[in-house]
Scaffold this motif. Structure first.
Motif, PDB file in Angstrom:
ATOM      1  N   VAL A 247       0.834  -1.198   0.000  1.00 53.62           N
ATOM      2  CA  VAL A 247       0.000   0.000   0.000  1.00 53.62           C
ATOM      3  C   VAL A 247       0.870   1.249   0.000  1.00 53.62           C
ATOM      4  CG1 VAL A 247      -1.713   1.310   1.311  1.00 53.62           C
ATOM      5  CG2 VAL A 247      -1.904  -1.173   1.141  1.00 53.62           C
ATOM      6  N   ILE A 248       1.928   1.240   0.815  1.00 56.11           N
ATOM      7  CA  ILE A 248       2.822   2.395   0.874  1.00 56.11           C
ATOM      8  C   ILE A 248       3.520   2.608  -0.466  1.00 56.11           C
ATOM      9  CG2 ILE A 248       4.846   3.382   2.018  1.00 56.11           C
ATOM     10  CD1 ILE A 248       4.074   1.798   4.513  1.00 56.11           C
ATOM     11  N   LYS A 249       3.911   1.504  -1.121  1.00 59.69           N
ATOM     12  CA  LYS A 249       4.567   1.633  -2.425  1.00 59.69           C
ATOM     13  C   LYS A 249       3.611   2.236  -3.456  1.00 59.69           C
ATOM     14  CE  LYS A 249       7.487  -0.734  -5.761  1.00 59.69           C
ATOM     15  NZ  LYS A 249       6.886  -0.034  -6.907  1.00 59.69           N
ATOM     16  N   ASP A 250       2.359   1.805  -3.452  1.00 57.52           N
ATOM     17  CA  ASP A 250       1.374   2.398  -4.363  1.00 57.52           C
ATOM     18  C   ASP A 250       1.247   3.899  -4.100  1.00 57.52           C
ATOM     19  OD1 ASP A 250       0.916  -0.058  -5.476  1.00 57.52           O
ATOM     20  OD2 ASP A 250      -0.910  -0.460  -4.328  1.00 57.52           O
ATOM     21  N   TYR A 251       1.302   4.253  -2.825  1.00 54.39           N
ATOM     22  CA  TYR A 251       1.221   5.652  -2.412  1.00 54.39           C
ATOM     23  C   TYR A 251       2.394   6.439  -2.991  1.00 54.39           C
ATOM     24  CZ  TYR A 251      -0.705   8.918   1.088  1.00 54.39           C
ATOM     25  OH  TYR A 251      -1.326   9.958   1.734  1.00 54.39           O
ATOM     26  N   LEU A 252       3.604   5.880  -2.839  1.00 49.55           N
ATOM     27  CA  LEU A 252       4.801   6.556  -3.334  1.00 49.55           C
ATOM     28  C   LEU A 252       4.841   6.586  -4.854  1.00 49.55           C
ATOM     29  CD1 LEU A 252       7.529   5.267  -0.868  1.00 49.55           C
ATOM     30  CD2 LEU A 252       6.808   7.630  -1.172  1.00 49.55           C
ATOM     31  N   ASP A 253       4.369   5.513  -5.503  1.00 50.02           N
ATOM     32  CA  ASP A 253       4.344   5.502  -6.965  1.00 50.02           C
ATOM     33  C   ASP A 253       3.466   6.635  -7.497  1.00 50.02           C
ATOM     34  OD1 ASP A 253       6.027   3.351  -7.071  1.00 50.02           O
ATOM     35  OD2 ASP A 253       4.450   1.856  -7.387  1.00 50.02           O
ATOM     36  N   ALA A 254       2.343   6.864  -6.821  1.00 47.30           N
ATOM     37  CA  ALA A 254       1.461   7.965  -7.229  1.00 47.30           C
ATOM     38  C   ALA A 254       2.169   9.305  -7.059  1.00 47.30           C
ATOM     39  CB  ALA A 254       0.171   7.930  -6.410  1.00 47.30           C
ATOM     40  N   ILE A 255       2.893   9.450  -5.953  1.00 48.55           N
ATOM     41  CA  ILE A 255       3.649  10.683  -5.714  1.00 48.55           C
ATOM     42  C   ILE A 255       4.697  10.878  -6.808  1.00 48.55           C
ATOM     43  CG2 ILE A 255       5.284  11.818  -4.154  1.00 48.55           C
ATOM     44  CD1 ILE A 255       3.825  10.467  -1.831  1.00 48.55           C
ATOM     45  N   ASP A 256       5.382   9.786  -7.169  1.00 46.17           N
ATOM     46  CA  ASP A 256       6.416   9.876  -8.197  1.00 46.17           C
ATOM     47  C   ASP A 256       5.844  10.274  -9.551  1.00 46.17           C
ATOM     48  OD1 ASP A 256       8.287   9.165  -6.326  1.00 46.17           O
ATOM     49  OD2 ASP A 256       8.366   7.059  -6.907  1.00 46.17           O
ATOM     50  N   ARG A 257       4.590   9.915  -9.813  1.00 44.64           N
ATOM     51  CA  ARG A 257       3.947  10.297 -11.069  1.00 44.64           C
ATOM     52  C   ARG A 257       3.417  11.730 -11.033  1.00 44.64           C
ATOM     53  NH1 ARG A 257       1.674   5.043 -10.370  1.00 44.64           N
ATOM     54  NH2 ARG A 257      -0.270   6.002  -9.619  1.00 44.64           N
TER      55      ARG A 257
ATOM     56  N   VAL B 225       3.062  17.281  -2.140  1.00 45.74           N
ATOM     57  CA  VAL B 225       4.135  16.300  -2.220  1.00 45.74           C
ATOM     58  C   VAL B 225       4.903  16.538  -3.507  1.00 45.74           C
ATOM     59  CG1 VAL B 225       2.994  14.523  -0.862  1.00 45.74           C
ATOM     60  CG2 VAL B 225       2.550  14.657  -3.300  1.00 45.74           C
ATOM     61  N   ALA B 226       6.157  16.090  -3.531  1.00 41.88           N
ATOM     62  CA  ALA B 226       6.996  16.246  -4.714  1.00 41.88           C
ATOM     63  C   ALA B 226       7.468  14.878  -5.175  1.00 41.88           C
ATOM     64  CB  ALA B 226       8.213  17.122  -4.370  1.00 41.88           C
ATOM     65  N   PRO B 227       7.699  14.674  -6.482  1.00 40.70           N
ATOM     66  CA  PRO B 227       8.158  13.381  -6.976  1.00 40.70           C
ATOM     67  C   PRO B 227       9.442  12.925  -6.292  1.00 40.70           C
ATOM     68  CG  PRO B 227       7.492  14.785  -8.788  1.00 40.70           C
ATOM     69  CD  PRO B 227       7.496  15.635  -7.547  1.00 40.70           C
ATOM     70  N   ARG B 228       9.471  11.628  -5.914  1.00 36.80           N
ATOM     71  CA  ARG B 228      10.628  10.962  -5.321  1.00 36.80           C
ATOM     72  C   ARG B 228      11.134  11.648  -4.061  1.00 36.80           C
ATOM     73  NH1 ARG B 228      11.458   6.826  -7.841  1.00 36.80           N
ATOM     74  NH2 ARG B 228      13.134   6.271  -6.425  1.00 36.80           N
TER      75      ARG B 228
END
Length: 241
Positions: A80-90, A103-106
């Protein structure tokens, strides 16, 4: 070696020991094995030197802090956290972020880090528990009596607050804590199944294995909740038919 150290220092990159030192105050149980485990899961991707050494940027450290805080405070599985971060990265805004937080990418913004620091598990007195849930003294006593919540030296955690709020809502439908004991018994049986699955890994002494066991337990708990929800909704649908 000296040249590599100079290059790392000038670029602001950190080695794994320096990352651990940075996170030590907030996450004292953090280990190098856990950091490598999170890398294996795709949560962080530190730069590698030609010699294969990991170099961590400040963005990597903030991602680690973000992941660890969500694990500790929200009990979320890594998927779930990875999905959260993937969305942020996009460049997307994941659902569930508090209003006004950017939030900012990566990387994780200072505002989001500040939000996470204010959402650590709280310890509530009985008065606070009643005030925030709307539960009466009698309801809290009944919840404790039937094992739905526990107190440590008169203090309750966030889970107890969630249970209390649910009990207040169910009380409006004529359901009392004595009717809800099967939920606790079911939860205990589910935890027993989880412990059986992760026991071989959890019994190992290395921290990497224990981290994997804890993550597998979180993932299993999410699957169990999904299964429970689907079974209940399915039975209700049959009632409608």
């Amino acid at each position: 070696m000296a040249a590599a150290q100079t290059e790392r220092r000038s670029s602001g990159a950190l080695n794994i020991g320096e990352v651990l030192a940075t996170l030590a105050e907030e996450f004292p149980s953090m280990t190098a094995s856990k950091i490598r485990f999170l890398e294996d899961k795709g949560l962080i991707a530190p730069h590698r030197t030609p010699a294969g050494y990991r170099q961590y940027s400040q963005g990597d450290v903030e991602r680690l802090r973000f992941v660890l805080a969500l694990q500790r405070d929200q009990y979320l599985p890594l998927k779930v956290i990875k999905d959260y971060l993937d969305a942020i990265d996009r460049g997307e805004r994941p659902e569930g972020l508090p209003p006004g937080v950017s939030v900012a990418p990566r990387a994780v913004s200072e505002e989001l880090s500040a939000h996470l620091s204010t959402t650590r598990p709280r310890s509530l007195s009985e008065a606070q528990l009643r005030a925030e849930s709307g539960a009466s003294v009698a309801l809290v006593e009944a919840m404790v009596s039937y094992g739905l919540v526990e107190s440590a030296n008169g203090r309750f955690d966030e889970h107890a607050l969630q249970v209390a709020r649910a009990c207040v809502a169910l009380e409006d439908h004529g359901l009392e804590p004595r009717h809800l004991r099967p939920f606790q018994a079911s939860a205990e049986r589910e935890v027993g199944l989880i412990e059986r699955v992760v026991a071989p890994m959890a019994s190992r002494r290395d921290t990497d294995a224990r981290a994997r066991a804890a993550e597998e337990a979180r993932e299993l708990s999410e699957v169990f909740l999904t299964l429970h929800r689907a079974l209940v909704h399915g039975l209700i649908t049959r009632m409608d038919g």
